[in-house]
Design an enzyme around this catalytic site. Sequence first.
Site, mmCIF file in Angstrom:
data_model
loop_
_atom_site.group_PDB
_atom_site.id
_atom_site.type_symbol
_atom_site.label_atom_id
_atom_site.label_comp_id
_atom_site.label_asym_id
_atom_site.label_seq_id
_atom_site.Cartn_x
_atom_site.Cartn_y
_atom_site.Cartn_z
ATOM 1 N N ASP A 1 3.219 -15.356 15.688
ATOM 2 C CA ASP A 1 3.387 -16.353 16.734
ATOM 3 C C ASP A 1 4.827 -16.792 16.942
ATOM 4 O OD1 ASP A 1 0.673 -16.211 16.928
ATOM 5 O OD2 ASP A 1 0.264 -18.201 16.097
ATOM 6 N N CYS B 1 -7.923 -19.695 14.367
ATOM 7 C CA CYS B 1 -8.820 -19.629 15.529
ATOM 8 C C CYS B 1 -10.216 -20.134 15.199
ATOM 9 C CB CYS B 1 -8.908 -18.195 16.040
ATOM 10 S SG CYS B 1 -7.323 -17.483 16.537
ATOM 11 N N ARG C 1 -14.885 -2.057 43.104
ATOM 12 C CA ARG C 1 -15.246 -1.498 44.421
ATOM 13 C C ARG C 1 -14.758 -2.406 45.548
ATOM 14 N NH1 ARG C 1 -21.471 -0.093 44.615
ATOM 15 N NH2 ARG C 1 -20.837 0.875 46.578
ATOM 16 N N ASN D 1 -1.770 -9.821 13.330
ATOM 17 C CA ASN D 1 -2.193 -8.834 12.338
ATOM 18 C C ASN D 1 -1.662 -7.441 12.669
ATOM 19 O OD1 ASN D 1 -4.171 -9.889 10.163
ATOM 20 N ND2 ASN D 1 -4.784 -10.979 12.000
ATOM 21 N N GLU E 1 5.318 -19.467 1.295
ATOM 22 C CA GLU E 1 4.401 -20.174 2.183
ATOM 23 C C GLU E 1 4.506 -21.666 1.879
ATOM 24 O OE1 GLU E 1 2.035 -21.940 4.580
ATOM 25 O OE2 GLU E 1 2.488 -19.805 4.860
ATOM 26 N N TYR F 1 -25.363 1.583 30.744
ATOM 27 C CA TYR F 1 -26.307 0.827 31.568
ATOM 28 C C TYR F 1 -27.699 0.886 30.984
ATOM 29 C CZ TYR F 1 -29.991 0.079 34.931
ATOM 30 O OH TYR F 1 -31.149 -0.347 35.521
ATOM 31 N N ARG G 1 0.825 -1.208 0.000
ATOM 32 C CA ARG G 1 0.000 0.000 0.000
ATOM 33 C C ARG G 1 0.862 1.262 0.000
ATOM 34 N NH1 ARG G 1 -2.608 -2.923 4.275
ATOM 35 N NH2 ARG G 1 -4.470 -4.009 3.493
#
Length: 463
Positions: free
Chosen positions: A294, A52, A453, A316, A42, A437, A29
């Site tokens: 990895d 995954c 808390r 990535n 590869e 909420y 790019r």
Amino acid sequence: MSTENSARERLVVIGGDAAGMSAASQARRLRGPDELEIVAFERGNFTSFSACGIPYWVGGEVGERDELIARSPEEHRARDIDLRMRTEVVEIDVEGRRVRAREVDGGAESWVAYDKLVIATGARPVRPHLPGIDAPGVHGVQTLDDGQALLDTLGATRGRRAVVVGAGYIGVEMAEALLHRGYAVTVVNRSAEPMSTLDPDMGRLVHEAMTGLGITMVGDAEVTKILTGDDGRVRAVATEDAEFPADVVVLGIGVRPQTALARDAGLPLGEHGGLLTDLGMRVRGHENVWAGGDCVEVHDLVSGGERYVALGTHANKHGQVIGTNVGGGYATFPGVVGTAVSKVCDLEIARTGLREKDARRAGLQFVTVTIESTSRAGYYPGAAPMTVKMLAERRTGKLLGVQIVGREGAAKRVDVAAVALTAGMTVEQMTALDLGYAPPFSPVWDPVLVAARKAVTAVRAAG
């Protein structure tokens, strides 16, 4: 360095999955083919795929293999990337700035020169040296080819008994996949509880949920051999104390960085075996060599040390950083806080930051709190239980880690904690977070804030 056109540089990329092809694409790019030639190698049959997603393909949630492929070799080549499939790099000559590539099928070899090199060799699954480990019916699940081989076995096997060895992310997810396929599933794990990325008390919640789903959990058990029948196929998994019948075995023991190539080239490796890089993902001490995915170790923003985390999200990001720097820009990868999520059926599992043993190893004094809450307002239909465990530094109250186990809406709540960790917030500062909420989504006090808390109270009590 390029012999074809001295006016342009050549980038060589080793590895065609997330980090490697993200780097190649980002560099393209920023620099056109008249400025930068890109050659990528590869050794497998696929590029840019989601490892995954393999458990969900095996389990049937994802219908087709190709849905896991983000970009095909043809698409990369259309972007002027010379992608050479089924070609393995077998040697890196750092001094000579060249790599030796070998065709997987034909065996032909050639040297290819580079000006800039990206190492994205990924990880290798742990496959212990046990009798019978290579028997038909024993599968790992690292690549799409592995997933297809497992599906072929499931389709051809008459029996319906499966044993999963290991109860980390892959082991737990594959147990669910096999359950969906109608198999009676036994999980054999070295530790007492599944999910060693959690503290044992939280792992116990996962254990109980998996047992409730009908999965047989065997903890504190070391596999000693794979037993085979007269036909040579797997028939059982053996430990020192027992045998567990199996028509198929899936190995989910984890992965290690695949860095033998880098080690042989004299590149620096960390204590976990991953390549060491600077913030720009440049291999330390080597101006023209980058590494990502990895096969690298990353900086832990919480403990300050180096850690090994094999996740596609990081890969990535590494690729984007590398591609930007190779392409003439500037980018950094500052590190991680160790966020990960998973599920087994409707149970969601999440963690970020340090476990108790991580904090001890880092020499930190800390407090822990655990709270029970619900995913929605208690009166709203569908409210489900959720357990949140939080670690905070004893003296400062700085957040150190969060683990969450619960039903729908539990896992992604860990992102709040991940942001707080990245920002270096204290648990007291967290209590003032303006979180969304409404009764369908959360109680008035979100479970993460309830834990914060309680952690504030524990920090104050600890003095």
